[in-house]
Scaffold this active site. Structure first.
Site, PDB file in Angstrom:
ATOM      1  N   GLY A   1      -8.403  11.697  -7.361  1.00  0.00           N
ATOM      2  CA  GLY A   1      -7.600  10.546  -7.743  1.00  0.00           C
ATOM      3  C   GLY A   1      -8.287   9.260  -7.343  1.00  0.00           C
ATOM      4  O   GLY A   1      -9.114   9.252  -6.422  1.00  0.00           O
TER       5      GLY A   1
ATOM      6  N   HIS B   1      -0.324   9.286  -2.410  1.00  0.00           N
ATOM      7  CA  HIS B   1      -1.567   8.656  -1.937  1.00  0.00           C
ATOM      8  C   HIS B   1      -1.989   7.519  -2.879  1.00  0.00           C
ATOM      9  O   HIS B   1      -2.285   6.402  -2.429  1.00  0.00           O
ATOM     10  CB  HIS B   1      -2.655   9.728  -1.845  1.00  0.00           C
ATOM     11  CG  HIS B   1      -3.980   9.241  -1.336  1.00  0.00           C
ATOM     12  ND1 HIS B   1      -4.529   9.671  -0.149  1.00  0.00           N
ATOM     13  CD2 HIS B   1      -4.877   8.361  -1.859  1.00  0.00           C
ATOM     14  CE1 HIS B   1      -5.703   9.058   0.039  1.00  0.00           C
ATOM     15  NE2 HIS B   1      -5.935   8.268  -0.987  1.00  0.00           N
ATOM     16  N   GLU B   2      -1.991   7.791  -4.185  1.00  0.00           N
ATOM     17  CA  GLU B   2      -2.461   6.762  -5.134  1.00  0.00           C
ATOM     18  C   GLU B   2      -1.464   5.617  -5.253  1.00  0.00           C
ATOM     19  O   GLU B   2      -1.859   4.454  -5.342  1.00  0.00           O
ATOM     20  CB  GLU B   2      -2.756   7.383  -6.510  1.00  0.00           C
ATOM     21  CG  GLU B   2      -3.823   8.475  -6.519  1.00  0.00           C
ATOM     22  CD  GLU B   2      -5.112   8.131  -5.780  1.00  0.00           C
ATOM     23  OE1 GLU B   2      -5.471   6.932  -5.684  1.00  0.00           O
ATOM     24  OE2 GLU B   2      -5.756   9.067  -5.270  1.00  0.00           O
TER      25      GLU B   2
ATOM     26  N   GLN C   1      -9.422   0.357  -5.610  1.00  0.00           N
ATOM     27  CA  GLN C   1     -10.624   1.006  -5.071  1.00  0.00           C
ATOM     28  C   GLN C   1     -11.880   0.682  -5.870  1.00  0.00           C
ATOM     29  O   GLN C   1     -12.996   0.984  -5.430  1.00  0.00           O
ATOM     30  CB  GLN C   1     -10.435   2.527  -5.021  1.00  0.00           C
ATOM     31  CG  GLN C   1      -9.377   2.953  -4.017  1.00  0.00           C
ATOM     32  CD  GLN C   1      -9.270   4.462  -3.967  1.00  0.00           C
ATOM     33  OE1 GLN C   1      -8.589   5.079  -4.773  1.00  0.00           O
ATOM     34  NE2 GLN C   1      -9.982   5.071  -3.032  1.00  0.00           N
TER      35      GLN C   1
ATOM     36  N   CYS D   1      -9.935  10.122   1.460  1.00  0.00           N
ATOM     37  CA  CYS D   1      -9.861   9.015   0.511  1.00  0.00           C
ATOM     38  C   CYS D   1     -11.285   8.578   0.190  1.00  0.00           C
ATOM     39  O   CYS D   1     -12.108   8.464   1.104  1.00  0.00           O
ATOM     40  CB  CYS D   1      -9.077   7.863   1.140  1.00  0.00           C
ATOM     41  SG  CYS D   1      -8.970   6.421   0.071  1.00  0.00           S
ATOM     42  N   LEU D   2     -11.564   8.339  -1.083  1.00  0.00           N
ATOM     43  CA  LEU D   2     -12.926   7.956  -1.480  1.00  0.00           C
ATOM     44  C   LEU D   2     -13.346   6.627  -0.859  1.00  0.00           C
ATOM     45  O   LEU D   2     -14.528   6.348  -0.728  1.00  0.00           O
ATOM     46  CB  LEU D   2     -13.034   7.889  -3.007  1.00  0.00           C
ATOM     47  CG  LEU D   2     -12.904   9.230  -3.743  1.00  0.00           C
ATOM     48  CD1 LEU D   2     -12.891   9.021  -5.255  1.00  0.00           C
ATOM     49  CD2 LEU D   2     -14.021  10.188  -3.348  1.00  0.00           C
TER      50      LEU D   2
ATOM     51  N   HIS E   1      -1.898   3.232  -2.469  1.00  0.00           N
ATOM     52  CA  HIS E   1      -3.026   2.315  -2.639  1.00  0.00           C
ATOM     53  C   HIS E   1      -2.591   1.024  -3.342  1.00  0.00           C
ATOM     54  O   HIS E   1      -3.133  -0.046  -3.072  1.00  0.00           O
ATOM     55  CB  HIS E   1      -4.115   2.956  -3.509  1.00  0.00           C
ATOM     56  CG  HIS E   1      -5.153   3.713  -2.739  1.00  0.00           C
ATOM     57  ND1 HIS E   1      -5.947   3.126  -1.781  1.00  0.00           N
ATOM     58  CD2 HIS E   1      -5.550   5.020  -2.798  1.00  0.00           C
ATOM     59  CE1 HIS E   1      -6.780   4.035  -1.280  1.00  0.00           C
ATOM     60  NE2 HIS E   1      -6.556   5.195  -1.873  1.00  0.00           N
TER      61      HIS E   1
HETATM   62 NI    NI Z   1      -7.486   7.026  -1.545  1.00  0.00          NI
END
Ligand code: NI
Length: 172
Positions: free
Chosen positions: A45, A134-135, A50, A92-93, A138
């Site tokens: 995701g 999670h998304e 991001q 998380c990326l 963000h």
């Molecule tokens: Ni993340």
């Protein structure tokens, strides 16, 4: 186009994102970039902040590109209902090399618009419920570490600081 992923420490991860206005012309290319960047990472995701865009758009693909049918586009998403509990490892990326077990609802129902601006709802359990939370977090500038408590939270922040020193060293 594969975009650079904004990493922890960049204020754009903390800025609350704005609603996407109806008829927004950049929507299709933003969605395409999100999927491309997410698959390349690879991750399940990615949210628009991001890649440095503070608009309420996120993508989820639990198959990481293997199944086109599992690609989920969330425009202006919000959690409508959440229940139960689960606690699983999350990463998380934007925070490379660090994971932590995060408490999340076991079941989530979310409302959103899709890429064609249709009003949609989705219900998820397990990994999908976690990814939705999670998304969507963000988009209000929240990271999974903010969901941790006590010592766990402190230790994870310390790991992130160490990891950040590494990745900033690599960039230089
Ligand atoms: Ni993340």
């Amino acid at each position: 186009m594969i975009r650079d992923i904004v990493r922890w420490g960049d204020p754009r991860l903390r800025d609350p994102s704005e609603d996407v206005p109806s008829g927004y012309e950049g929507l299709a290319s933003l969605i395409a970039d999100l999927f491309e960047t997410c698959h390349a990472a690879p991750g399940v995701g990615l949210a628009a902040p991001q890649i440095g865009v503070n608009l309420k758009v996120a993508v989820i693909d639990l198959s990481i590109g293997a199944e086109p049918a599992s690609q989920l586009v969330l425009v202006n998403p919000r959690i409508l209902e959440a229940g139960g509990e689960q606690k699983e490892e999350e990463g998380c990326l934007s925070i490379p090399d660090v994971v932590a077990r995060v408490g999340r609802p076991a079941r989530v129902r979310a409302g959103f618009r899709d890429a064609e601006w249709r009003e949609r709802e989705i219900e998820g359990t397990g990994l999908l419920a976690r990814a939705l939370c999670h998304e969507i977090d963000h988009l209000s500038g929240m990271l999974y570490v903010d969901r941790l408590r006590g010592l766990k939270r402190e230790l994870t922040w310390r790991k992130i600081e160490r990891s950040r020193a590494r990745w900033e060293g690599l960039k230089a």
